[in-house]
Design a protein around this motif. Structure first.
Motif, PDB file in Angstrom:
ATOM      1  N   THR A   9     -12.680  24.390 -14.044  1.00  0.00           N
ATOM      2  CA  THR A   9     -11.456  24.178 -13.267  1.00  0.00           C
ATOM      3  C   THR A   9     -11.684  24.552 -11.806  1.00  0.00           C
ATOM      4  N   HIS A  10     -12.383  25.654 -11.635  1.00  0.00           N
ATOM      5  CA  HIS A  10     -12.599  26.147 -10.280  1.00  0.00           C
ATOM      6  C   HIS A  10     -13.401  25.159  -9.449  1.00  0.00           C
ATOM      7  N   ALA A  11     -14.393  24.530 -10.086  1.00  0.00           N
ATOM      8  CA  ALA A  11     -15.198  23.546  -9.361  1.00  0.00           C
ATOM      9  C   ALA A  11     -14.331  22.362  -8.933  1.00  0.00           C
ATOM     10  N   ALA A  12     -13.536  21.847  -9.871  1.00  0.00           N
ATOM     11  CA  ALA A  12     -12.651  20.723  -9.543  1.00  0.00           C
ATOM     12  C   ALA A  12     -11.697  21.122  -8.416  1.00  0.00           C
ATOM     13  N   HIS A  13     -11.149  22.309  -8.546  1.00  0.00           N
ATOM     14  CA  HIS A  13     -10.212  22.836  -7.563  1.00  0.00           C
ATOM     15  C   HIS A  13     -10.869  22.927  -6.178  1.00  0.00           C
ATOM     16  N   THR A  14     -12.118  23.406  -6.169  1.00  0.00           N
ATOM     17  CA  THR A  14     -12.822  23.557  -4.894  1.00  0.00           C
ATOM     18  C   THR A  14     -13.025  22.211  -4.221  1.00  0.00           C
ATOM     19  N   LEU A  73      -2.577  28.521 -12.417  1.00  0.00           N
ATOM     20  CA  LEU A  73      -2.237  28.386 -11.002  1.00  0.00           C
ATOM     21  C   LEU A  73      -3.056  27.276 -10.345  1.00  0.00           C
ATOM     22  N   MET A  74      -4.351  27.248 -10.661  1.00  0.00           N
ATOM     23  CA  MET A  74      -5.199  26.237 -10.033  1.00  0.00           C
ATOM     24  C   MET A  74      -4.796  24.836 -10.462  1.00  0.00           C
ATOM     25  N   LEU A  75      -4.423  24.694 -11.748  1.00  0.00           N
ATOM     26  CA  LEU A  75      -4.016  23.364 -12.228  1.00  0.00           C
ATOM     27  C   LEU A  75      -2.748  22.912 -11.513  1.00  0.00           C
ATOM     28  N   VAL A  76      -1.801  23.835 -11.356  1.00  0.00           N
ATOM     29  CA  VAL A  76      -0.563  23.478 -10.652  1.00  0.00           C
ATOM     30  C   VAL A  76      -0.898  23.029  -9.230  1.00  0.00           C
ATOM     31  N   GLN A  77      -1.794  23.783  -8.592  1.00  0.00           N
ATOM     32  CA  GLN A  77      -2.161  23.409  -7.225  1.00  0.00           C
ATOM     33  C   GLN A  77      -2.855  22.049  -7.191  1.00  0.00           C
ATOM     34  N   LEU A  78      -3.706  21.799  -8.180  1.00  0.00           N
ATOM     35  CA  LEU A  78      -4.390  20.500  -8.261  1.00  0.00           C
ATOM     36  C   LEU A  78      -3.376  19.371  -8.331  1.00  0.00           C
ATOM     37  N   LEU A  79      -2.392  19.545  -9.216  1.00  0.00           N
ATOM     38  CA  LEU A  79      -1.369  18.508  -9.366  1.00  0.00           C
ATOM     39  C   LEU A  79      -0.644  18.278  -8.060  1.00  0.00           C
TER      40      LEU A  79
END
Lengths: 558, 558
Positions: free
Chosen positions: A115-120, A42-48
């Motif tokens: 991933t969470h850090a990148a997402h944040t 989910l986080m990767l999709v949101q990142l994209l």
């Protein structure tokens, strides 16, 4: 399209919720790594999506976009940045923890914090730049992207809440073991990995530290998801352009409220520290800690109730029309306040019921009754105050203009009289100015005086000066009363703000008298009551943070 | 005042909820009679308030009041009356049951149905007379009264749902005993009083009958509380007076949809009967019943999905602006649809997760996967269809006027040409009228033809007839296409309406494949899964009834 995307989001959320639930109840065949993989996806999709959005908005910068001035206030952005920084520290702790235990943890536990850090980082940047946007193009895709982000953050919030609850429950169970309640079958849950740590000291720092940082992580996600939700509601909206008055936060004038608030804050921190040290050591120490906690809380809540009632009375005294225009950010604020207050009301009603129905009443449990009742009343009053405050129109500027006009009109009516008393008038004016009971007059009063004196220089007349003084007198006293009211309100808002921050600390850092006083557990049974507390507590904690944020806004606006 | 009263209502509700919860978990010191006394008090307060309101509105009848034409539609009133009548039968059964067991039941169990019956009668009368009211006086008191009624009904609903759930759970446990799963500690819950009945046959009729009538009681309370909620939202609202078109329900033109729907309805009833007889008899019979149930449900859901997709495609083909004006009744409808669908989505995601993660897969469990996925998709599509339908403007009348104007304009432009071809034109018109492909033209098309012919009698010209024919031709074919579309939509709505009614029956009357198929219980564990099902199932059941009601409205409007 709104329904289309919201249904997608709800399904995304429900699937994640069930995965979390399955993990929590130790379902066969579902492990933590499944849940984490789902979250990572989910986080990767949101990142994209966020990257795509940022790129597109960079290339199309020349397009003038509408902004919702109410959404994404600066202090909200600052708050989220603060929480995000702490979340990043938490992520680095988690990575360190993973490195230490890497030989017995699944790789997803290492990938997740990265991933969470990148997402944040990206999400905070995104919210800083685009929280006020009103998206008018590619609506369907944007809606899906934003709602995806909303529910991803909500799921991360759920995950954080669950981890935190498990930790609290473990601590509670450990305390029960210490106090000798061995009869309850106690199973510690997800407590420590099965293998030894490579560097013991670092490990204990990491695992201890993580739990002190979790409350901030939880707040970060819920704040992010509310901001994104407002963004989602704003998609495709047509706004009338309101003039937004910049209302910077000022310390001066709220010293009384700040002082009282800071006293409450420090005393609460002291109480929490004592409580956490004392509780669970022995039966007597626990009871003392509980009594202390309740007495302090009752005292604070009574103060808050009084402040709230005073503020509401002030509002009742001057009837001002409420601003009922459509505004997603404000509507969400009000709904969140009432909705999350329901969480703590549920807990309080549980306590009240338990006290009424319990057979045995140790002395300290009686403090629980006024405490619970006060919690209900305090939130009731505070919600009324906040919601009325954020719905009040900012009429000050208009008011000033109106009163100025009255002054000039009253001057105009005396224009034709004898023009020789000019010196006398000026003398009078200087003399009377000192005597007027405008002791509290603010800048407005002073400014008006200057303006009206300036007008009078060439034209004012002796006969008219009586009327003129009368009107100016009432004007000054009126504006000084209004000014006084505003100052009282500002002080109350500041005081309540600090009180709410204080009351956020105990539940967020593990003061749970609902567990420790034991009464509810006896009446409702251990398992049912724990379920209720774990469901309601996150909302109760979020309520405090959210109301603090709202009160800060009230303080700035008043 | 809105916040003031809503917070009061929420607290009322939470206190009742916790009492119910305490009763459900067998809390020490809280018995059923406490809960019933609380409910009786609430109902009496509501009775008093309703009496006061009725008296006041009788004495002030001369005051012309605003009405919200969208609220309290007639079919809703009829529905609630039907359910209320069945609720009264239920109450009489309960009174009979109490009389039979009077020596071992507490008096509250006798007082409750009596109060409830009085409450039901007065409330239905109140809703018939005042559901459309927009209250403008005594706002604060009215708000409190109405919100009190809303939450009283919600609590009665919760109570009904809980009783029903306990009953279902008992039946499920009995089945498990029959099938030989003795290893689970099975405790039947509130099954029968501890003393003997005075007249055995009557007793069994009463206790059996009560559970068949409960689903209607549950629907009654939730319907009443939604109607009261709309009334509450309408207090103090200012409405622009819309012209409301009476849209009576007509059977003609929806035969195809009705026939298909009735086939589904009868087959579902048959399946439910077979299922309830077969399930729990033996392992093989249970599996057969489950397979049959799943196959039937999959078939019905595929049909419903197809119908929904066709309807949405039709909507996509003609772009019509949506009516986005403020309207509490409609907003609540949409929110309830999405909100309650979430309940069954949760269950479906649970099933999907269980199937993916389970270690052993008996053959019949595989049917569960497409079933669960289809449930999600079907509700997704259906919600889109319903919400789009209720938001569409009723533009037919305007459309007709617009096209008529186009016709007259095109005639007007040809007015100055040679006036001698009148006979030729009339001949042409009669001839061409037969050839025009308006085979499906409805009354509108025919009416317009009459009108335009009438206009032409005196003024139309030969040279203009070409243009005139062309415009009339396109008009006819356009309106016949629109008419076709409308007929298809009406049929789809009727079909979906009956399908939703059918799908309401199995869960309401105790077909719970979520229990019986056993897969989820193995994966999630018995207790957690039962909690999930009991929380989500009431919403899932309510969803079906609510969507059926909405589809009925769609059918009338289209």
């Amino acid at each position: 399209a709104e329904i289309l995307s919201s249904q997608y989001g709800i399904n995304l959320f429900l699937a994640g919720l069930l995965l979390t639930f399955a993990w929590a109840v130790h379902a066969v065949g579902i492990s933590k790594s499944h849940l984490l993989s789902y979250l990572i996806t989910l986080m990767l999709v949101q990142l994209l999506w966020m990257l795509w959005y940022l790129c597109r908005s960079c290339t199309q910068r020349r397009l003038i976009r509408d902004k919702d001035t109410h959404a994404g206030a600066r202090w909200l952005k600052c708050g989220i940045t603060l929480f995000a920084v702490i979340t990043l520290i938490l992520d680095s702790f988690k990575i360190g923890y993973y490195v230490d235990f890497s030989n017995c943890l699944s790789p997803t536990e290492g990938i997740f914090p990265v991933t969470h850090a990148a997402h944040t980082i990206l999400q905070v940047y995104f919210l800083w730049c685009h929280a006020k946007d009103i998206i008018q193009s590619f609506k369907t895709l944007e809606r899906f992207g934003v709602i995806h982000s909303v529910f991803t953050n909500l799921l991360l919030w759920t995950n954080g809440v669950l981890t935190e609850s498990k930790h609290q429950l473990n601590e509670h169970k450990e305390r029960l073991i210490t106090l000798g309640f061995g009869n309850i079958t106690i199973v510690l849950d997800d407590h420590a990995p099965q293998c030894n740590c490579t560097t013991t000291t670092l490990c204990s720092i990491f695992s201890q530290g993580i739990y002190y940082l979790y409350p901030f992580n939880i707040e970060y996600h819920i704040l992010a998801s509310t901001m994104l939700y407002v963004l989602w509601k704003n998609i495709g909206r047509k706004v009338e352009h309101h003039q937004q008055y910049k209302t910077p936060f000022k310390f001066h004038g709220i010293t009384v409220g700040m002082i009282f608030g800071l006293i409450v804050l420090t005393s609460t921190i002291a109480i929490v520290v004592v409580y956490l040290i004392q509780i669970g050591r022995s039966k007597i120490k626990s009871e003392l800690a509980l009594t202390m906690f309740y007495l302090h809380a009752i005292f604070v809540l009574v103060l808050m109730c009084t402040a709230g009632v005073i503020a509401l009375l002030i509002y009742r005294l001057d009837d001002r029309s409420l601003d009922n225009s459509k505004n997603p950010a404000r509507k969400l604020d009000a709904e969140l306040l009432v909705g999350t207050a329901a969480g703590s009301w549920l807990l309080s009603w549980g306590s009240i019921l338990a006290i009424i129905c319990a057979q045995a009443h140790p002395k300290y449990t009686w403090y629980n009754l006024p405490y619970s009742i006060l919690v209900i009343i305090e939130k009731y009053i505070q919600n009324l105050f906040i919601i009325e405050s954020i719905h009040r129109e900012q009429e000050k500027v208009n008011d000033d203009i109106k009163t100025l006009r009255i002054v000039t009109v009253s001057q105009g009516s005396t224009l034709t009289l004898t023009p020789s008393y000019k010196e006398i008038y000026n003398g009078h004016a200087a003399q009377d100015a000192g005597e007027l009971p405008c002791l509290f007059r603010g800048s407005i009063c002073a400014r008006e005086r200057v303006v009206s004196s300036g007008d009078n220089e060439g034209t004012s007349q002796g006969d008219g000066s009586g009327i003129h003084f009368a009107s100016e007198f009432s004007l000054c006293s009126r504006s000084s009363v209004a000014d006084n009211k505003r100052r009282i309100l500002k002080n109350i808002a500041a005081f309540l703000f600090l009180c709410n921050l204080s009351l956020w600390i105990p539940p967020a850092f593990g003061c749970r008298p609902e567990y420790d006083n034991g009464l509810e557990e006896i009446v409702f049974g251990f398992e049912p009551w724990i379920i209720v507390v774990n469901l309601a507590m996150p909302f109760s904690i979020f309520y405090r943070m959210h109301s603090a944020a709202s009160l800060f806004e009230v303080n700035c606006k008043t």
